[in-house]
Write a protein that holds these residues in place. Structure first.
Motif, short mmCIF file in Angstrom:
data_model
loop_
_atom_site.label_atom_id
_atom_site.label_comp_id
_atom_site.label_asym_id
_atom_site.label_seq_id
_atom_site.Cartn_x
_atom_site.Cartn_y
_atom_site.Cartn_z
N GLY A 1 32.06 -8.07 77.42
CA GLY A 1 31.82 -9.01 76.33
C GLY A 1 33.08 -9.26 75.53
O GLY A 1 34.21 -9.08 76.01
N ALA A 2 32.91 -9.69 74.27
CA ALA A 2 34.04 -10.07 73.41
C ALA A 2 34.64 -8.86 72.71
O ALA A 2 33.95 -7.87 72.45
CB ALA A 2 33.57 -11.10 72.38
N ASP B 1 36.15 -11.17 76.99
CA ASP B 1 36.46 -12.29 76.10
C ASP B 1 37.47 -11.84 75.06
O ASP B 1 37.14 -11.05 74.17
CB ASP B 1 35.19 -12.81 75.42
N ILE B 2 38.70 -12.29 75.21
CA ILE B 2 39.76 -11.97 74.24
C ILE B 2 39.78 -13.09 73.21
O ILE B 2 40.25 -14.20 73.48
CB ILE B 2 41.13 -11.84 74.90
N THR B 3 39.24 -12.84 72.04
CA THR B 3 39.11 -13.89 71.03
C THR B 3 40.43 -14.18 70.33
O THR B 3 41.33 -13.33 70.28
CB THR B 3 38.07 -13.48 69.98
N ASN C 1 45.27 -12.65 66.87
CA ASN C 1 45.93 -12.73 65.58
C ASN C 1 46.10 -11.36 64.94
O ASN C 1 47.15 -11.03 64.38
CB ASN C 1 45.14 -13.65 64.63
N VAL C 2 45.05 -10.54 65.05
CA VAL C 2 45.10 -9.20 64.46
C VAL C 2 46.10 -8.32 65.20
O VAL C 2 46.94 -7.64 64.59
CB VAL C 2 43.70 -8.55 64.48
N VAL C 3 46.02 -8.33 66.53
CA VAL C 3 46.90 -7.45 67.32
C VAL C 3 48.36 -7.85 67.19
O VAL C 3 49.26 -7.01 67.25
CB VAL C 3 46.45 -7.45 68.79
N VAL D 1 46.81 -11.62 78.70
CA VAL D 1 46.88 -12.67 77.69
C VAL D 1 47.74 -12.28 76.50
O VAL D 1 48.08 -13.12 75.66
CB VAL D 1 45.47 -13.07 77.20
N LEU D 2 48.09 -11.01 76.41
CA LEU D 2 49.00 -10.55 75.37
C LEU D 2 49.84 -9.42 75.94
O LEU D 2 49.31 -8.41 76.39
CB LEU D 2 48.23 -10.05 74.13
#
Length: 291
Positions: A74-75, A108-110, A115-117, A147-148
């Motif tokens: 999930g997210a 799901d990478i929101t 922004n937080v990471v 993605v990051l």
């Protein structure tokens, strides 16, 4: 002609047939599916007092770099972010001889998570990997997408603080190395100049680099010591390059995965003795950095 089968996206979080443990098993069987390099499984479900269980502990097969992996169907949410960083912190304090990197894998990478990471990145080495499950005919496959990535820091000699602390040749000849080992850098520079005659040695506090018109161009760096010099060549690791170095009989040190550098111990007469293979390696690094 083979028939085309359209893949169907499956959300594992809402599918009773698959669980987080099922995903964990798949990664444990083949850690390379994460796309983070040639990794091996060190441990799974590692219990940490008062901190739960670390899903997976992976290690680069060539270096002392470990990845603390937290899985989530999930997210992403705040709890998993905190756990990921907490496991990384526990492991790095308990095993400081290794480099450590936190990894969060989720379906799901929101954008809020990113922004937080991003606020931590640079202080906490952290990687986010989005996992997608697809059903193709009767089969299910997993696709992992980074993605990051962890923040890559600049080289020391490209940092303003390092520039503000000038060193010269005498510093390396008298304090860090000797006249003989610094002369090894001169000999290696002759090979480097076959690819770019404008390059000069640049004496920094932590190593001797290369510069063109005063600007760093460090595809090759040198670290003279009292009895030898370490030659560092910026190249992606490959079996072909490993074979070239090994077959030449050069003293290869541990590969620096963080900075993508081959490290070779150079002794008296080695530059001349191994000039052919060194020239080949320098040429590859020159193309890699400047091509």
């Amino acid at each position: 002609m083979n028939s085309y089968v359209k893949p169907e996206r499956i959300l594992l979080k809402s599918n009773r047939e698959y669980s987080e443990k099922w995903v964990q098993d798949r990664i444990a069987d083949d850690p390379n599916i994460l796309g983070l390099g040639d990794l091996v499984l060190r441990d799974r479900e590692r219990i940490r007092p008062r901190a739960g269980r670390l899903d997976l502990l992976l290690q680069d097969s060539e270096t002392k770099r470990r990845y603390e992996v937290e899985l989530q169907l999930g997210a992403t949410d705040e709890a998993h972010i905190i756990r990921t960083i907490e496991y990384w912190d526990i492991e790095r304090k308990r095993y400081p001889q290794y480099e450590h990197c936190a990894v969060l894998v989720a379906e799901d990478i929101t954008s809020r998570f990113l922004n937080v990471v991003s606020l931590f990145n640079g202080t906490v080495p952290i990687i986010a990997v989005q996992m997608q499950a697809f059903k193709v005919g009767e089969h299910l496959t997993l696709v992992f997408t980074k993605v990051l990535d962890e923040l890559t820091r600049g080289l020391v000699d490209e940092d303003e603080d390092a520039e503000a602390v000038p060193t010269d040749r005498s510093y390396w000849e008298q304090i860090k190395g000797t006249k003989e080992t610094v002369a090894m850098a001169d000999n290696a520079l002759e090979i480097v100049r076959e690819f770019d005659p404008s390059l000069e040695l640049k004496y920094n506090k932590f190593y001797i680099g290369l510069a063109r018109n005063g600007q760093p161009n460090n595809f090759i760096t040198f670290r003279p010591k009292k009895g030898h010099m370490t030659l560092e060549i910026k190249l992606k690791k490959s079996e072909e390059i490993d074979a070239k170095i090994d077959n030449a009989g050069l003293d290869k040190l541990e590969y620096d995965a963080r900075w993508e550098k081959y490290r070779i111990r150079i002794g008296r007469g080695d530059v001349k003795k191994h000039s052919d293979v060194l020239k080949e390696l320098v040429g590859l690094a020159f193309e890699y950095r400047n091509g």
